[in-house]
Scaffold this motif. Structure first.
Motif, PDB file in Angstrom:
ATOM      1  N   ASN A  84      -2.982  -9.899 -39.829  1.00  0.00           N
ATOM      2  CA  ASN A  84      -3.716 -10.501 -39.227  1.00  0.00           C
ATOM      3  C   ASN A  84      -3.551 -12.427 -39.440  1.00  0.00           C
ATOM      4  O   ASN A  84      -4.497 -13.992 -38.743  1.00  0.00           O
ATOM      5  CB  ASN A  84      -5.485 -10.604 -39.535  1.00  0.00           C
ATOM      6  CG  ASN A  84      -5.435  -9.471 -39.728  1.00  0.00           C
ATOM      7  OD1 ASN A  84      -5.906  -9.168 -40.418  1.00  0.00           O
ATOM      8  ND2 ASN A  84      -5.611  -8.710 -38.177  1.00  0.00           N
ATOM      9  N   ASN A  85      -2.829 -12.929 -40.037  1.00  0.00           N
ATOM     10  CA  ASN A  85      -2.587 -14.366 -40.504  1.00  0.00           C
ATOM     11  C   ASN A  85      -3.571 -14.936 -40.612  1.00  0.00           C
ATOM     12  O   ASN A  85      -3.964 -16.268 -40.511  1.00  0.00           O
ATOM     13  CB  ASN A  85      -2.147 -14.988 -39.136  1.00  0.00           C
ATOM     14  CG  ASN A  85      -1.991 -16.373 -39.353  1.00  0.00           C
ATOM     15  OD1 ASN A  85      -0.689 -16.675 -39.927  1.00  0.00           O
ATOM     16  ND2 ASN A  85      -1.543 -17.633 -38.130  1.00  0.00           N
ATOM     17  N   THR A 181      -8.940 -10.132 -25.840  1.00  0.00           N
ATOM     18  CA  THR A 181      -7.611  -9.921 -26.155  1.00  0.00           C
ATOM     19  C   THR A 181      -7.606 -12.121 -26.914  1.00  0.00           C
ATOM     20  O   THR A 181      -9.062 -12.828 -27.252  1.00  0.00           O
ATOM     21  CB  THR A 181      -6.589 -10.662 -24.244  1.00  0.00           C
ATOM     22  OG1 THR A 181      -7.216 -10.754 -24.035  1.00  0.00           O
ATOM     23  CG2 THR A 181      -7.158  -9.420 -24.526  1.00  0.00           C
ATOM     24  N   ALA A 182      -6.335 -12.645 -27.122  1.00  0.00           N
ATOM     25  CA  ALA A 182      -7.010 -13.729 -28.107  1.00  0.00           C
ATOM     26  C   ALA A 182      -6.817 -14.949 -26.686  1.00  0.00           C
ATOM     27  O   ALA A 182      -8.275 -15.858 -27.063  1.00  0.00           O
ATOM     28  CB  ALA A 182      -5.259 -14.703 -28.678  1.00  0.00           C
ATOM     29  N   GLU A 206      -9.148  -2.032 -35.109  1.00  0.00           N
ATOM     30  CA  GLU A 206      -8.531  -3.004 -34.709  1.00  0.00           C
ATOM     31  C   GLU A 206      -6.316  -2.232 -34.812  1.00  0.00           C
ATOM     32  O   GLU A 206      -6.585  -2.641 -34.216  1.00  0.00           O
ATOM     33  CB  GLU A 206      -8.000  -3.829 -36.046  1.00  0.00           C
ATOM     34  CG  GLU A 206      -7.518  -3.599 -37.323  1.00  0.00           C
ATOM     35  CD  GLU A 206      -6.591  -4.678 -38.122  1.00  0.00           C
ATOM     36  OE1 GLU A 206      -6.335  -5.573 -37.966  1.00  0.00           O
ATOM     37  OE2 GLU A 206      -6.817  -4.413 -39.356  1.00  0.00           O
ATOM     38  N   HIS A 215      -3.221  -6.745 -31.116  1.00  0.00           N
ATOM     39  CA  HIS A 215      -5.327  -7.584 -31.738  1.00  0.00           C
ATOM     40  C   HIS A 215      -4.863  -8.555 -32.568  1.00  0.00           C
ATOM     41  O   HIS A 215      -4.535  -8.537 -33.347  1.00  0.00           O
ATOM     42  CB  HIS A 215      -5.499  -6.400 -32.996  1.00  0.00           C
ATOM     43  CG  HIS A 215      -7.102  -6.546 -33.765  1.00  0.00           C
ATOM     44  ND1 HIS A 215      -7.959  -6.445 -32.702  1.00  0.00           N
ATOM     45  CD2 HIS A 215      -7.321  -7.341 -34.949  1.00  0.00           C
ATOM     46  CE1 HIS A 215      -9.055  -7.303 -34.251  1.00  0.00           C
ATOM     47  NE2 HIS A 215      -8.607  -7.556 -34.741  1.00  0.00           N
ATOM     48  N   THR A 216      -6.042  -9.674 -32.264  1.00  0.00           N
ATOM     49  CA  THR A 216      -6.366 -10.955 -32.775  1.00  0.00           C
ATOM     50  C   THR A 216      -7.619 -11.034 -33.298  1.00  0.00           C
ATOM     51  O   THR A 216      -8.405 -10.932 -32.491  1.00  0.00           O
ATOM     52  CB  THR A 216      -6.197 -12.531 -32.283  1.00  0.00           C
ATOM     53  OG1 THR A 216      -4.691 -11.984 -30.779  1.00  0.00           O
ATOM     54  CG2 THR A 216      -5.907 -13.327 -32.744  1.00  0.00           C
ATOM     55  N   SER A 217      -7.683 -11.381 -34.789  1.00  0.00           N
ATOM     56  CA  SER A 217      -8.748 -11.984 -35.437  1.00  0.00           C
ATOM     57  C   SER A 217      -9.562 -13.106 -34.734  1.00  0.00           C
ATOM     58  O   SER A 217      -8.843 -14.022 -34.606  1.00  0.00           O
ATOM     59  CB  SER A 217      -8.908 -12.189 -36.375  1.00  0.00           C
ATOM     60  OG  SER A 217     -10.328 -12.512 -37.316  1.00  0.00           O
ATOM     61  N   SER A 220      -8.815 -16.767 -36.865  1.00  0.00           N
ATOM     62  CA  SER A 220      -7.093 -17.081 -37.320  1.00  0.00           C
ATOM     63  C   SER A 220      -7.129 -17.708 -35.723  1.00  0.00           C
ATOM     64  O   SER A 220      -5.493 -18.797 -35.968  1.00  0.00           O
ATOM     65  CB  SER A 220      -6.343 -15.612 -36.631  1.00  0.00           C
ATOM     66  OG  SER A 220      -5.941 -15.274 -35.795  1.00  0.00           O
ATOM     67  N   LEU A 221      -8.361 -18.335 -35.572  1.00  0.00           N
ATOM     68  CA  LEU A 221      -7.895 -19.323 -34.720  1.00  0.00           C
ATOM     69  C   LEU A 221      -7.973 -20.946 -34.913  1.00  0.00           C
ATOM     70  O   LEU A 221      -7.678 -21.833 -33.941  1.00  0.00           O
ATOM     71  CB  LEU A 221      -9.024 -18.867 -32.608  1.00  0.00           C
ATOM     72  CG  LEU A 221      -8.716 -17.730 -32.003  1.00  0.00           C
ATOM     73  CD1 LEU A 221      -9.719 -17.587 -31.256  1.00  0.00           C
ATOM     74  CD2 LEU A 221      -6.888 -17.328 -32.100  1.00  0.00           C
TER      75      LEU A 221
END
Length: 397
Positions: A84-85, A181-182, A206, A215-217, A220-221
């Motif tokens: 998930n970075n 989505t992101a 996820e 999948h983007t958490s 993480s943005l």
């Protein structure tokens, strides 16, 4: 006997209630196809099961620290970084008795009388009741099928007030299978970045994502979003470990510490044996997950195609989880013998009693006019169940 007001505000879980009714009918010898509970039909991976057995054999059956073992927290940190970075330290992780317990701990820590909590609908059935149990007010934002059941930035902005304490995001979604989505998340982040609102990001599904969607958490943005987000996950779905009861949260240390205090005075530690099994699952190969998700993808495509062939039903193709959420508004107003279909609850009851199929009415998820079906069953059961559903619907006029 007088009960506390908070108990009078909530109701038993509709998914559990329907499952209990289906099981009672099955116990009487009635053939029931169960599309109700969301539980993978795969067995727990061998490495995780063997780790649990070793824990018993080696005497790892005592209390652990209330918020989880160092070993499992370390495994969670590695997982979040790799997949998930997200960089977290062990002090920013808590392990609880399932993701539902994790969410309840968050509610205990954050919510109180006067607070508002934004919940997009359709929603998982426990979100509003957990808010009510902690004396806060659920603010339901009704999403639209034409928007893939995703809350828009405009809807979010309108819902935020000076009393808003948090927003709950669940993606991929139970019950719709939709996912942000992101790009979607970045649009929501544009509203949330400057708002003094906590983000509760429930990412338990996820791994169940299809059609090339990633999948983007939301955490993480960017650092600002990460500081105001509590990420919720667990091993129940991805590793077919529902009965092991292990969920976890990652977030700011002060929130995690407070959750640990609550947990120390309620359940104390999650099961020691289950923690060993969960650590093994998180540290093992992802081959099990790939195999399971590939099979679920095949079932997804099959059930969507078959449901769309039934009169009065329109089924969007979900991009995630293991549920379909067909639109059954074309059947409202129909009837058969003593049955009158006035809504999703009537249809679910009719399908169970007349067709031998257990489903969950959309009303339970804050979305009248829909049903939730889980395709976490074998393709043979899925095929048989959809045929029974079609035959039951044919009786309605």
């Amino acid at each position: 006997m007088k009960f506390a007001k908070r108990v009078q505000q909530i109701k038993p879980s509709p998914t559990m209630a329907m499952a209990a009714k289906a099981k009672a009918m099955a116990a009487k010898g009635i053939s029931i196809t169960d599309f109700g509970l969301g539980e993978p039909d795969f067995n727990t991976p061998a490495a995780a099961a063997e780790a649990g057995i070793r824990a018993i054999q080696q005497g790892f059956t005592k209390y652990t620290p209330p918020s989880g073992t160092e070993e499992l927290k370390e495994a969670v940190c590695r997982k979040l970084k790799k997949e998930n970075n997200l960089d977290y330290e062990k002090k920013e992780i808590i392990v609880s008795c399932g993701a539902k317990h994790t969410l309840y701990n968050i509610a205990q820590v954050l919510f109180e009388r006067g607070d508002e909590v934004i919940i997009p609908a359709p929603y998982w059935v426990s979100y509003p009741d957990q808010v009510l149990l902690n004396d806060a007010t659920p603010v339901i934002v009704e999403t639209r099928e034409e928007d893939q059941f995703l809350m828009t930035p405009e809807q979010l902005k309108r819902a935020i007030t000076p009393r808003t304490k948090a927003v709950i995001l669940n993606y991929p979604s139970n019950p719709t299978g939709s996912s942000y989505t992101a790009k979607h998340l970045e649009a929501l982040a544009g509203v949330l970045s400057d708002a003094p609102v906590w983000i509760i990001s429930d990412e338990i599904y996820e791994k169940f994502i299809y059609d090339g969607v990633a999948h983007t958490s939301i955490a993480s943005l960017g650092p600002e979003l990460k500081r105001k987000t509590i990420v919720v996950n667990g091993v129940s779905k991805a590793y077919a470990m529902t009965g092991w009861r292990i969920g976890y949260a990652a977030g700011p240390k002060e929130i995690i510490d407070a959750m640990g205090t609550v947990q120390s005075q309620s359940t104390s530690n999650p099961t020691s044996i289950s923690q060993k099994a969960a650590a093994a699952a998180l540290q093992g190969s992802d081959a099990f997950i790939k195999t399971m998700v590939a099979e679920f993808d095949r079932r997804r495509l099959f059930v969507v195609e078959r449901l769309n062939q039934i009169r009065g039903i329109r089924c969007p193709r979900p991009v995630g989880s293991f549920y379909v959420f067909p639109n059954i508004k074309g059947l409202i107003g129909t009837g058969y013998k003593g049955y009158q279909i006035k809504g999703s609850t009537d249809l679910a009851s009719f399908l169970l009693e007349e067709g031998g199929i257990s489903t969950i009415p959309g009303e339970a998820f804050g979305a009248e006019g829909y049903l939730r079906l889980s395709y976490a069953v074998s393709r043979e059961v899925l095929s048989e169940g959809v045929e029974k559903l079609k035959n039951a619907v044919l009786k309605l006029s």
